[in-house]
Design a protein around this motif. Structure first.
Motif, PDB file in Angstrom:
ATOM      1  N   SER A 156       8.973 -45.126  -7.306  1.00 32.83           N
ATOM      2  CA  SER A 156       8.477 -45.334  -8.671  1.00 32.83           C
ATOM      3  C   SER A 156       7.979 -44.026  -9.264  1.00 32.83           C
ATOM      4  CB  SER A 156       7.353 -46.374  -8.669  1.00 32.83           C
ATOM      5  OG  SER A 156       7.829 -47.629  -8.243  1.00 32.83           O
ATOM      6  N   TYR A 157       7.281 -43.238  -8.451  1.00 29.69           N
ATOM      7  CA  TYR A 157       6.698 -41.987  -8.933  1.00 29.69           C
ATOM      8  C   TYR A 157       7.766 -40.969  -9.315  1.00 29.69           C
ATOM      9  CZ  TYR A 157       3.936 -37.659  -8.793  1.00 29.69           C
ATOM     10  OH  TYR A 157       3.353 -36.452  -9.100  1.00 29.69           O
ATOM     11  N   VAL A 158       8.678 -40.690  -8.399  1.00 27.59           N
ATOM     12  CA  VAL A 158       9.683 -39.655  -8.690  1.00 27.59           C
ATOM     13  C   VAL A 158      10.645 -40.091  -9.785  1.00 27.59           C
ATOM     14  CG1 VAL A 158       9.515 -38.645  -6.380  1.00 27.59           C
ATOM     15  CG2 VAL A 158      11.253 -40.408  -6.836  1.00 27.59           C
ATOM     16  N   GLY A 159      10.790 -41.426  -9.958  1.00 33.75           N
ATOM     17  CA  GLY A 159      11.666 -41.923 -11.004  1.00 33.75           C
ATOM     18  C   GLY A 159      11.242 -41.520 -12.395  1.00 33.75           C
ATOM     19  N   TYR A 160       9.956 -41.203 -12.568  1.00 33.03           N
ATOM     20  CA  TYR A 160       9.466 -40.756 -13.866  1.00 33.03           C
ATOM     21  C   TYR A 160      10.012 -39.366 -14.227  1.00 33.03           C
ATOM     22  CZ  TYR A 160       6.042 -44.554 -13.994  1.00 33.03           C
ATOM     23  OH  TYR A 160       5.445 -45.781 -14.027  1.00 33.03           O
ATOM     24  N   PHE A 161      10.419 -38.603 -13.224  1.00 38.74           N
ATOM     25  CA  PHE A 161      10.815 -37.215 -13.455  1.00 38.74           C
ATOM     26  C   PHE A 161      12.327 -37.045 -13.590  1.00 38.74           C
ATOM     27  CE2 PHE A 161       6.680 -37.162 -11.376  1.00 38.74           C
ATOM     28  CZ  PHE A 161       5.964 -36.321 -12.205  1.00 38.74           C
ATOM     29  N   HIS A 162      13.089 -37.511 -12.590  1.00 38.44           N
ATOM     30  CA  HIS A 162      14.548 -37.366 -12.659  1.00 38.44           C
ATOM     31  C   HIS A 162      15.183 -38.244 -11.587  1.00 38.44           C
ATOM     32  CE1 HIS A 162      18.541 -35.533 -12.762  1.00 38.44           C
ATOM     33  NE2 HIS A 162      18.198 -34.980 -13.911  1.00 38.44           N
ATOM     34  N   VAL A 206       7.980 -31.475 -13.064  1.00 39.37           N
ATOM     35  CA  VAL A 206       8.484 -31.336 -14.436  1.00 39.37           C
ATOM     36  C   VAL A 206       9.386 -30.116 -14.541  1.00 39.37           C
ATOM     37  CG1 VAL A 206       7.809 -30.734 -16.798  1.00 39.37           C
ATOM     38  CG2 VAL A 206       6.660 -32.598 -15.609  1.00 39.37           C
ATOM     39  N   TYR A 207       8.981 -28.994 -13.953  1.00 38.50           N
ATOM     40  CA  TYR A 207       9.799 -27.780 -13.991  1.00 38.50           C
ATOM     41  C   TYR A 207      11.119 -27.989 -13.250  1.00 38.50           C
ATOM     42  CZ  TYR A 207       5.807 -25.112 -15.818  1.00 38.50           C
ATOM     43  OH  TYR A 207       4.783 -24.646 -16.603  1.00 38.50           O
ATOM     44  N   ILE A 208      11.051 -28.649 -12.094  1.00 35.89           N
ATOM     45  CA  ILE A 208      12.271 -28.926 -11.334  1.00 35.89           C
ATOM     46  C   ILE A 208      13.194 -29.844 -12.133  1.00 35.89           C
ATOM     47  CG2 ILE A 208      13.159 -30.139  -9.299  1.00 35.89           C
ATOM     48  CD1 ILE A 208      10.670 -29.091  -7.782  1.00 35.89           C
ATOM     49  N   ALA A 209      12.635 -30.885 -12.729  1.00 38.31           N
ATOM     50  CA  ALA A 209      13.432 -31.821 -13.519  1.00 38.31           C
ATOM     51  C   ALA A 209      14.091 -31.121 -14.709  1.00 38.31           C
ATOM     52  CB  ALA A 209      12.560 -32.981 -14.002  1.00 38.31           C
ATOM     53  N   ASN A 210      13.367 -30.211 -15.337  1.00 39.34           N
ATOM     54  CA  ASN A 210      13.945 -29.462 -16.466  1.00 39.34           C
ATOM     55  C   ASN A 210      15.101 -28.577 -16.003  1.00 39.34           C
ATOM     56  OD1 ASN A 210      12.240 -30.603 -18.339  1.00 39.34           O
ATOM     57  ND2 ASN A 210      10.764 -28.922 -18.302  1.00 39.34           N
ATOM     58  N   ALA A 211      14.967 -28.013 -14.812  1.00 38.81           N
ATOM     59  CA  ALA A 211      16.070 -27.213 -14.263  1.00 38.81           C
ATOM     60  C   ALA A 211      17.285 -28.093 -13.988  1.00 38.81           C
ATOM     61  CB  ALA A 211      15.627 -26.507 -12.989  1.00 38.81           C
ATOM     62  N   LEU A 212      17.061 -29.287 -13.456  1.00 42.09           N
ATOM     63  CA  LEU A 212      18.164 -30.203 -13.191  1.00 42.09           C
ATOM     64  C   LEU A 212      18.890 -30.575 -14.484  1.00 42.09           C
ATOM     65  CD1 LEU A 212      16.560 -32.654 -10.583  1.00 42.09           C
ATOM     66  CD2 LEU A 212      18.098 -30.733 -10.139  1.00 42.09           C
ATOM     67  N   ARG A 213      18.135 -30.782 -15.538  1.00 46.67           N
ATOM     68  CA  ARG A 213      18.746 -31.163 -16.821  1.00 46.67           C
ATOM     69  C   ARG A 213      19.578 -30.031 -17.424  1.00 46.67           C
ATOM     70  NH1 ARG A 213      13.433 -33.422 -17.326  1.00 46.67           N
ATOM     71  NH2 ARG A 213      13.535 -35.679 -16.998  1.00 46.67           N
ATOM     72  N   ALA A 214      19.322 -28.807 -16.996  1.00 51.20           N
ATOM     73  CA  ALA A 214      20.071 -27.668 -17.515  1.00 51.20           C
ATOM     74  C   ALA A 214      21.367 -27.424 -16.740  1.00 51.20           C
ATOM     75  CB  ALA A 214      19.208 -26.407 -17.477  1.00 51.20           C
ATOM     76  N   LEU A 215      21.569 -28.133 -15.631  1.00 49.74           N
ATOM     77  CA  LEU A 215      22.785 -27.969 -14.842  1.00 49.74           C
ATOM     78  C   LEU A 215      23.982 -28.602 -15.543  1.00 49.74           C
ATOM     79  CD1 LEU A 215      21.393 -28.886 -11.306  1.00 49.74           C
ATOM     80  CD2 LEU A 215      22.173 -26.616 -12.015  1.00 49.74           C
TER      81      LEU A 215
END
Length: 208
Positions: A124-130, A88-97
């Protein structure tokens, strides 16, 4: 005294239930701190290095991602808390790029549970995040070899009292690889999105 409409009373009841559940979960964590799934320390200093593992779309070789910043994380899809927190933290960082930065950033989620995590399950699993996160796996020997280069630690822990049968204790570091393929930073468990974002941008700045 005028009675509240039934919808209002139901909404109040729902709020009370949600708050009660939150208090109960907090109390459980406070009363049983030893029950949490704690990450392991590094098995050895990470050196990095090239590798090839399987994704749902086919083999992925780290060296084929040159020109991009790559984050590498070792975990597994049945992880109860550590992996979801970091992803979740990694995905949030990606969204801020910025869009141009995001296009040149990839995350590789390497499963330390190849027995259960096939490429399809990982996708399927990682697709939930980013969408920029790829799930990778291989044979136990292949995963162990990659983990050795990055100092990642993991071990199977039997949990016969649950449907899971076993858990995997593992380290929870995020490895930052710059566009030249060099490991430039290792981030600790639950590094906030701001820290991850800064690490990605620093890795871009290290380009020759």
């Amino acid at each position: 005294m005028k009675r509240l409409p039934i919808i209002s009373r139901l909404l109040i009841l729902a709020v009370v239930i949600v708050v009660s559940i939150g208090v109960l979960l907090h109390w459980t964590r406070v009363q049983a701190p030893d029950s949490s799934h704690a990450p392991l320390e590094l098995a050895a200093p990470p050196t990095g290095g090239d590798f090839t593992l399987d994704s749902a779309a086919g083999p992925v070789r780290l060296s084929d991602l040159r020109g991009q910043v790559v984050l590498i994380y070792f975990g597994y899809t049945s992880c109860p808390d550590i992996c979801p927190t970091n992803l979740v933290y990694i995905a949030n960082a990606l969204r801020a790029l910025q869009p141009a930065e995001l296009e040149r950033t990839r995350v590789l989620f390497i499963s330390v549970d190849p027995e259960r995590d096939d490429p399809s399950r990982l996708a399927s699993y990682v697709g939930y995040f980013h969408p920029n996160i790829l799930g990778l796996t291989g044979t136990p020997a292949q995963v162990a070899e990659v983990a050795k280069h990055y100092g990642a630690a993991y071990r199977r822990v039997d949990d016969t009292g649950s449907a899971m049968v076993y858990l995997i204790d593992h380290s929870a570091f995020t490895y930052v690889v710059d566009p030249s393929g060099r490991l430039v930073q290792t981030l600790g468990h639950a590094s906030p999105p701001e820290t991850i974002l800064a690490a990605i941008r620093t890795a871009f700045g290290a380009e020759p």
